[in-house]
Scaffold this active site. Structure first.
Site, PDB file in Angstrom:
ATOM      1  N   CYS A  93      29.185  60.054 130.243  1.00 44.65           N
ATOM      2  CA  CYS A  93      27.722  60.099 130.209  1.00 44.65           C
ATOM      3  C   CYS A  93      27.132  59.082 129.256  1.00 44.65           C
ATOM      4  CB  CYS A  93      27.230  61.497 129.868  1.00 44.65           C
ATOM      5  SG  CYS A  93      28.254  62.386 128.746  1.00 44.65           S
TER       6      CYS A  93
HETATM    7  C1  LIG Z   1      31.946  63.250 129.665  1.00 42.58           C
HETATM    8  S1  LIG Z   1      33.671  63.120 129.488  1.00 42.58           S
HETATM    9  C2  LIG Z   1      34.247  64.159 130.776  1.00 42.58           C
HETATM   10  C3  LIG Z   1      34.229  65.616 130.489  1.00 42.58           C
HETATM   11  C4  LIG Z   1      34.906  66.457 131.520  1.00 42.58           C
HETATM   12  N1  LIG Z   1      34.291  66.377 132.823  1.00 42.58           N
HETATM   13  C5  LIG Z   1      34.958  67.915 131.070  1.00 42.58           C
HETATM   14  O1  LIG Z   1      34.301  68.752 131.697  1.00 42.58           O
HETATM   15  O2  LIG Z   1      35.665  68.218 130.096  1.00 42.58           O
HETATM   16  C6  LIG Z   1      34.015  61.530 130.165  1.00 42.58           C
HETATM   17  C7  LIG Z   1      35.475  61.151 130.116  1.00 42.58           C
HETATM   18  O3  LIG Z   1      35.640  59.906 130.794  1.00 42.58           O
HETATM   19  C8  LIG Z   1      36.775  59.294 130.221  1.00 42.58           C
HETATM   20  N2  LIG Z   1      36.776  57.871 130.598  1.00 42.58           N
HETATM   21  C9  LIG Z   1      35.896  56.911 130.237  1.00 42.58           C
HETATM   22  N3  LIG Z   1      36.208  55.724 130.798  1.00 42.58           N
HETATM   23  C10 LIG Z   1      37.328  55.952 131.540  1.00 42.58           C
HETATM   24  C11 LIG Z   1      38.149  55.113 132.344  1.00 42.58           C
HETATM   25  N4  LIG Z   1      37.867  53.818 132.490  1.00 42.58           N
HETATM   26  N5  LIG Z   1      39.228  55.662 132.957  1.00 42.58           N
HETATM   27  C12 LIG Z   1      39.506  56.977 132.807  1.00 42.58           C
HETATM   28  N6  LIG Z   1      38.777  57.813 132.038  1.00 42.58           N
HETATM   29  C13 LIG Z   1      37.699  57.310 131.419  1.00 42.58           C
HETATM   30  C14 LIG Z   1      36.580  59.533 128.732  1.00 42.58           C
HETATM   31  O4  LIG Z   1      37.811  59.397 128.036  1.00 42.58           O
HETATM   32  C15 LIG Z   1      36.021  60.956 128.724  1.00 42.58           C
HETATM   33  O5  LIG Z   1      37.035  61.898 128.490  1.00 42.58           O
END
Ligand SMILES: C[S@@+](CC[C@H](N)C(=O)[O-])C[C@H]1O[C@@H](n2cnc3c(N)ncnc32)[C@H](O)[C@@H]1O
Length: 427
Positions: A93
């Site tokens: 986000c």
């Molecule tokens: C808002 S969090 C998600 C939370 C999750 N939906 C939950 O309910 O616990 C966004 C996640 O996206 C991951 N993220 C960001 N860029 C990414 C990428 N290029 N590849 C994989 N994961 C990624 C981050 O590490 C983070 O854990």
């Protein structure tokens, strides 16, 4: 729903698994969860990886730039595309939140071109949601749930995102017809003791006989005290990772949070750990009334009386109205964010002179007490909790999909199993 016929999901950008946990609690089975962050993957697998679930893998999703890449990725992880019923998740986000003032300032000071910066930022944003769209084109799931911060709706890339979801194509270039419904939803309407708003875009395949979808039914409000009152009192700076409950659960929510613990963990409470505070802060917390904020005249007066050179005096009451905020026990909490990693001033306990513990933050997000943060620092634990979708909110959506699927699902599952890919469907 049991055995072979459990509906399945894949979770992209899974974090520690808030969204996944809701789907698991609703009876779904996880085919794969993906995140690039090692702490997220560790926490997910510690808590959610079951015998029949693959759990989470640590991968950078931005490396996938075509449907061929996605297919190769799924094959590498042993996932057959046609076996996925629901795709869930959402790119981080932060990418849609308003960019931090400090970043802009740094950029201006470095003589950077703001336009170039924004163009680059937007490319990064669209790249991650494009990955999600590519997964949809390969998996063609019955349902998808794309979640994000509510501010995504006013962002300049929003139209492009919706447009992309309206124009998905299969391998043969034929349009995929998803019915799309999107809105902002409030977590406190789904039994979460928190007024957290999330943007949720739901898509479903009308061609598979799903006739419609209604957002989940609302549940009674849960207050902060109904969520936390049964947890033992602890002083600020408390660092014992394990202790015992000191009282019985007194509300339905407290019982729910304690439910589902394996026998060997019963009676044991984990991660009820808290930051250390200086004496000025402790004195101030003790003087604040429930619901009080930094900008309140009473609080400003107390700060100056406790210490005329208090470190908080430098903050403007206009800009930092709720730099400090004491929880109101009679209401749901305000949004729990990953800012907890930096400080917990916005979450001062309503009856103890300290900020909230990791366990209390997890409870405000509806993570059950068996969900642990072992092997992670307090800061990392707060970050994972603040970034998550509340599991009870996710569960409400998962159940609403299952309800709309009732009667169709088993039949469709068998039909899909007999086909290699969905693309023989006439749209
Ligand atoms: C808002 S969090 C998600 C939370 C999750 N939906 C939950 O309910 O616990 C966004 C996640 O996206 C991951 N993220 C960001 N860029 C990414 C990428 N290029 N590849 C994989 N994961 C990624 C981050 O590490 C983070 O854990």
């Amino acid at each position: 729903m049991n055995g072979e016929h459990k509906p399945t999901f894949i979770d992209l950008f899974s974090g520690c698994g808030g969204l996944s946990l809701g789907f698991l609690q609703a009876g779904y089975r996880c085919l794969l969860a993906v995140d690039q962050d090692p702490n997220s993957v560790h926490c997910y697998n510690l808590n959610l990886k079951g015998d029949s679930d693959r759990g989470a893998v640590q991968e950078d999703l931005s490396r996938l730039s075509s449907t061929d890449d996605v297919r190769a990725f799924l094959s590498r992880h042993g996932v057959e595309p046609a076996s996925c019923d629901v795709l869930i998740g959402g790119p981080p986000c932060q990418s849609f939140s308003v960019v931090g003032r400090n970043k802009i300032r740094a950029l201006m000071e470095s003589g950077g071109d703001l336009k170039v910066y924004w163009r680059k930022k937007n490319r990064e944003r669209t790249m991650l949601f494009e990955v999600y769209a590519l997964f949809l084109e390969v998996l063609a799931p019955r349902w998808f749930l794309f979640e994000n911060v509510p501010t995504i709706r006013s962002h300049e890339t929003f139209e492009a995102i919706i447009n992309r979801f309206e124009n998905l194509h299969d391998d043969d270039g034929r349009p995929m017809k998803y019915r799309l419904i999107h809105n902002n939803y409030l977590a406190s309407k789904y039994g979460v003791p928190q007024d957290r708003r999330r943007f949720v875009l739901v898509g479903y395949r009308e061609d598979l006989g799903i006739e419609g979808w209604e957002p989940p039914k609302e549940k009674p409000t849960v207050t902060v005290s109904a969520a936390l009152d049964d947890l033992p009192e602890v002083p600020h700076g408390h660092r014992e990772r394990e202790m015992r409950y000191s009282s019985s659960p007194a509300t339905a929510y407290q019982r729910l949070m304690r439910a589902g613990k394996p026998r060997e963990l019963r009676g044991r409470l984990f991660d009820h750990i808290c930051r250390w505070h200086n004496p000025d802060d402790v004195a101030l917390f003790a003087r604040m009334k429930p619901g009080a904020r930094f900008a309140d005249p009473d609080v400003q007066k107390a700060i100056r009386e406790i210490n005329p050179r208090h470190k908080l005096i430098k903050y403007s009451t206009d800009k930092f109205k709720d730099k400090l905020h004491k929880l109101d026990p009679e209401r749901p909490a305000w949004t729990v964010t990953a800012h907890l990693q930096k400080d917990c001033y916005k979450f001062i306990h309503y009856s103890q002179p300290r900020t909230i513990t990791v366990r209390e933050a997890a409870r405000l997000q509806s993570f059950p007490d068996w969900f642990r943060f072992e092997g992670l620092s307090m800061v990392a634990s707060f970050g994972l909790i603040g970034n998550a979708v509340p599991p009870l909110m996710a569960q409400a959506f998962a159940e609403s999909f299952a309800e709309a699927d009732a009667g169709l699902f088993v039949h469709e599952r068998e039909r899909l199993a007999s086909r290699k890919v969905y693309s023989s469907t006439a749209w």
